[in-house]
Scaffold this active site. Sequence first.
Site, mmCIF file in Angstrom:
data_model
loop_
_atom_site.group_PDB
_atom_site.id
_atom_site.type_symbol
_atom_site.label_atom_id
_atom_site.label_comp_id
_atom_site.label_asym_id
_atom_site.label_seq_id
_atom_site.Cartn_x
_atom_site.Cartn_y
_atom_site.Cartn_z
ATOM 1 N N GLU A 114 0.853 -1.649 0.193
ATOM 2 C CA GLU A 114 -0.109 0.074 0.019
ATOM 3 C C GLU A 114 0.450 1.172 -0.148
ATOM 4 O O GLU A 114 1.655 1.199 0.657
ATOM 5 C CB GLU A 114 -1.108 -0.352 1.033
ATOM 6 C CG GLU A 114 -1.396 -1.109 1.340
ATOM 7 C CD GLU A 114 -2.540 -1.238 3.092
ATOM 8 O OE1 GLU A 114 -1.967 -0.400 3.574
ATOM 9 O OE2 GLU A 114 -2.940 -2.082 3.268
ATOM 10 N N LYS A 116 2.323 4.369 1.286
ATOM 11 C CA LYS A 116 2.472 5.000 2.747
ATOM 12 C C LYS A 116 2.081 6.518 2.625
ATOM 13 O O LYS A 116 3.139 7.313 1.678
ATOM 14 C CB LYS A 116 3.782 4.500 3.139
ATOM 15 C CG LYS A 116 4.386 4.939 4.531
ATOM 16 C CD LYS A 116 5.457 4.185 5.304
ATOM 17 C CE LYS A 116 6.522 4.606 6.712
ATOM 18 N NZ LYS A 116 6.043 6.273 6.704
ATOM 19 N N ASP A 118 2.078 10.373 3.598
ATOM 20 C CA ASP A 118 3.077 11.538 4.695
ATOM 21 C C ASP A 118 1.663 11.580 5.211
ATOM 22 O O ASP A 118 1.954 13.095 4.970
ATOM 23 C CB ASP A 118 3.989 11.632 3.426
ATOM 24 C CG ASP A 118 4.814 12.402 4.189
ATOM 25 O OD1 ASP A 118 4.735 11.587 5.747
ATOM 26 O OD2 ASP A 118 5.928 13.104 3.805
ATOM 27 N N TYR A 224 -6.169 2.383 7.007
ATOM 28 C CA TYR A 224 -5.694 1.233 6.388
ATOM 29 C C TYR A 224 -5.383 0.493 7.705
ATOM 30 O O TYR A 224 -5.238 -1.184 6.994
ATOM 31 C CB TYR A 224 -4.334 1.604 5.656
ATOM 32 C CG TYR A 224 -3.447 2.540 6.734
ATOM 33 C CD1 TYR A 224 -3.370 4.033 6.888
ATOM 34 C CD2 TYR A 224 -2.970 1.791 7.903
ATOM 35 C CE1 TYR A 224 -2.968 4.459 7.581
ATOM 36 C CE2 TYR A 224 -1.722 1.874 8.871
ATOM 37 C CZ TYR A 224 -1.800 4.063 8.625
ATOM 38 O OH TYR A 224 -1.627 4.831 9.793
ATOM 39 N N LYS A 312 11.050 3.172 2.121
ATOM 40 C CA LYS A 312 10.899 4.408 2.153
ATOM 41 C C LYS A 312 11.475 5.002 0.716
ATOM 42 O O LYS A 312 12.809 4.266 -0.117
ATOM 43 C CB LYS A 312 12.089 4.862 2.827
ATOM 44 C CG LYS A 312 11.616 4.977 4.849
ATOM 45 C CD LYS A 312 10.118 5.841 3.986
ATOM 46 C CE LYS A 312 9.985 6.077 6.384
ATOM 47 N NZ LYS A 312 11.072 7.136 6.690
ATOM 48 N N CYS A 406 14.417 50.420 -6.111
ATOM 49 C CA CYS A 406 13.606 48.959 -6.772
ATOM 50 C C CYS A 406 13.479 48.923 -7.951
ATOM 51 O O CYS A 406 14.192 50.009 -9.510
ATOM 52 C CB CYS A 406 11.724 50.318 -6.751
ATOM 53 S SG CYS A 406 10.775 49.207 -7.192
ATOM 54 N N CYS A 409 10.837 50.801 -10.604
ATOM 55 C CA CYS A 409 10.844 52.644 -10.651
ATOM 56 C C CYS A 409 11.702 52.955 -10.560
ATOM 57 O O CYS A 409 11.435 54.252 -10.555
ATOM 58 C CB CYS A 409 9.719 52.658 -10.191
ATOM 59 S SG CYS A 409 9.259 52.519 -8.615
ATOM 60 N N CYS A 424 9.325 48.632 -1.765
ATOM 61 C CA CYS A 424 9.462 49.454 -2.544
ATOM 62 C C CYS A 424 8.895 50.029 -2.013
ATOM 63 O O CYS A 424 7.335 50.363 -1.899
ATOM 64 C CB CYS A 424 8.792 49.302 -4.213
ATOM 65 S SG CYS A 424 8.866 50.906 -5.486
ATOM 66 N N CYS A 430 4.428 52.349 -8.634
ATOM 67 C CA CYS A 430 5.459 51.993 -8.988
ATOM 68 C C CYS A 430 4.694 50.778 -10.397
ATOM 69 O O CYS A 430 4.247 50.335 -9.762
ATOM 70 C CB CYS A 430 6.205 51.430 -7.885
ATOM 71 S SG CYS A 430 7.101 49.576 -8.373
HETATM 72 S S1 IVH Z 1 0.861 0.215 8.872
HETATM 73 C C1 IVH Z 1 2.130 -1.419 12.946
HETATM 74 N N1 IVH Z 1 -0.237 1.392 6.176
HETATM 75 O O1 IVH Z 1 3.525 5.302 8.498
HETATM 76 C C2 IVH Z 1 1.668 -0.826 10.947
HETATM 77 N N2 IVH Z 1 1.177 2.863 8.232
HETATM 78 O O2 IVH Z 1 6.562 4.941 9.608
HETATM 79 C C3 IVH Z 1 0.564 0.361 10.982
HETATM 80 N N3 IVH Z 1 1.348 5.516 7.444
HETATM 81 O O3 IVH Z 1 2.664 6.044 11.242
HETATM 82 C C4 IVH Z 1 1.207 0.817 10.085
HETATM 83 N N4 IVH Z 1 0.120 5.010 5.443
HETATM 84 O O4 IVH Z 1 0.901 5.909 10.443
HETATM 85 C C5 IVH Z 1 1.033 1.044 7.165
HETATM 86 N N5 IVH Z 1 -1.432 1.982 4.084
HETATM 87 C C6 IVH Z 1 -0.369 2.278 5.855
HETATM 88 C C7 IVH Z 1 -0.047 4.450 6.097
HETATM 89 C C8 IVH Z 1 1.002 3.600 7.260
HETATM 90 C C9 IVH Z 1 0.943 5.473 6.414
HETATM 91 C C10 IVH Z 1 1.922 5.220 8.297
HETATM 92 C C11 IVH Z 1 1.363 5.329 9.687
HETATM 93 C C12 IVH Z 1 3.045 5.176 10.756
HETATM 94 C C13 IVH Z 1 4.468 5.001 9.359
HETATM 95 C C14 IVH Z 1 5.128 4.549 9.560
#
Ligand code: IVH
Length: 669
Positions: A114, A116, A118, A224, A312, A406, A409, A424, A430
């Site tokens: 899935e 991740k 941010d 999730y 990551k 400026c 002008c 300015c 201007c």
């Molecule tokens: S699973 C114990 N799935 O990433 C496992 N985490 O570095 C639960 N995060 O703070 C996490 N998207 O909140 C999971 N699709 C996803 C995610 C996800 C973002 C976040 C999570 C956690 C951080 C871990």
Amino acid sequence: MQNNLDAQKRIVELTVLLKEANDAYYMKDSPQISDYEYDMLLRELENLEKQYPQFQAADSPTKKVGGKAGGGFGQIHHAAPLLSLMNAFNKEEILSFVNKASQNKEEKPTFVVEPKIDGLTVVLTYENGVFTKGATRGDGEIGEDITENLKTIKQIPRFIPTQASLLVVRGEAYLAKGDFARLNAQREEAEEPLFANPRNAAAGSLRQLNPEVTAQRPLKLFCYDIVHMEGISLQTQQAYLTYLQEMGFPVNDEKFVSKDPEAIWQYIVQFTEKRHQLPYDIDGLVLKIDDLSLRELLGSTIKAPRWAIAYKFPPEEKETQLLSIEVNVGRTGVLTPAGTFIPVQLAGTTVSHASLHNEDFIKEKDLRIGDWVVIHKAGDIIPEVVRVLPEKRNGKEQIFTMPAICPECGAKVIRFDGEAAHRCSNTSSCPSQIRESLIHFASKAGMDIDGLGPAVITQLLDEKLIHHAADLYDLKLEQLVELDRFAEKSAKNLLNAIDKSKKNPLWRLLAGLGIRLIGGKVAKTLAKNFGTMERLEAATSEELQAIAEIGPKMADSLLNWFAQPQNRALLSALKEKGLFMGEEILKKEGNLPLTGKTFVLTGTLPHLTREEATALIEEAGGKVSSSISKKTSYLLLGEEPGSKYEKALSLQIPILEEDDFRQLLASKE
Ligand code: IVH
């Protein structure tokens, strides 16, 4: 490490650095180092602690999950520990995870991959289907109680049709990239500090003591994980996701299911490229074992489960050279230095320009013309200089100083005490300030005149057909059809749009004037409180500050603006052209059709945007609130409504669709 002493020193140093970084990230929502740098420091500490366990601090950052519950919020003890994830940074580490999990298994396990997200972790508790508690992750055991703030997020259902007596859901709250850019643009306008990226903006928005502030931020959510459930039973991650979707939670469609390590790695490679096309930021992918009974067998360390890993992304940074610095003059006269760089491909686009904000930014980074620099994109959109590479200097680099006059002008440039900006001093003539002010006047944030964008305004100025905003209302068809790119039809359309803007509500004119610190929201408050331009012009500082949202800086800015003879002249010229200045509202005051009525909006209306419906209600004397209560007069219902609809039904609040709403307005006129 050469010896024990070196190792000990480095462990202490890393411990302090990581604690500071945690504090900046989790508590202040303002990171000091990049996520990648953080991960690398954490790994170094983990390795050293493995070799020299005797030097590990009792509260080492390697042992616990980042934040702790901050002041100002209540605490919530999580139903089960909210673990973090182990990280992987390359193919080898991903394959090693998959292979370890598959070892000694007759049947190869299935993995779910899935995105991740941010954002900021949120934990939602439902008791017998009712949303009762919402928390941040905190230290994994205790989080902050942000229930009221979470209730302002439309995507979070207040009621779910579950059989579970208790359901605890984990998700990630985030700001979409575009919403982040808009929020920062508004903050720049209001001279508030900018958010570094969407994650910080989301965290800063949710960890607000005032839920009304949260309500104004377009936060979104993906769920999730189910942290805890009572009264129902599910066996796999895929079943979790399906169930969450059925219950009405937002669940990400993007996912990949496979048993094959190579196919999983291929998906990761492809998604690494694709991520820039997503409307939200992700910082990696999460690889999870699907089968919950297998997860139980594998178990967890104190910090992270053994059944999942986060891949990551490598940081999207590029090295390039700063070729020149150009200084632009904005509508409030602020001089903004902008860098031109050797073009580089970054996060899906070619980057050759980046704002350098102000002189302090350039000095802090010790940035010189000719320097090699590292650039990245904040929130995957806004290019920014991260740091200079002094080791690449050849001595020919030039130190930049702000011009004393400026560039547009020639007027003197001034810097007020306590301000980062240079301005300015020629506020009346201007050319750059005039052009930018006109562009703002006509823009969506101001008078919203269709077809009158930057290019047309520049053309009208170049042809000397206009000098200031009031001249727009004298433009003639014969003049426009003479211009390049104008035909009779487009000229007529433009004149109609300009004419129509005369009837705009007062707040649009106020916002369009571009008075420092007075954006759309403040303009609405002022229009509501003073009713007419005349009254606003006559208001004293005390009268202005008597309004909750107006502070001394805004009051000063308004008084200062109205004190300038050229501004007063512009206002009377606009009045003469027939622009609405609030007079009729004054006549009707106290007797407006919707005075005393409170509306709540839910879902998407067929023809009106949320802003347009709000404006109609407010112009008619009504109020718009974000939550339903017994005091709500009407629910204005659109398509795909949120839980407000059910609540309105249960409280027997009258429900209007757009047509009924229009009829109500018409009947009261
Ligand atoms: S699973 C114990 N799935 O990433 C496992 N985490 O570095 C639960 N995060 O703070 C996490 N998207 O909140 C999971 N699709 C996803 C995610 C996800 C973002 C976040 C999570 C956690 C951080 C871990």
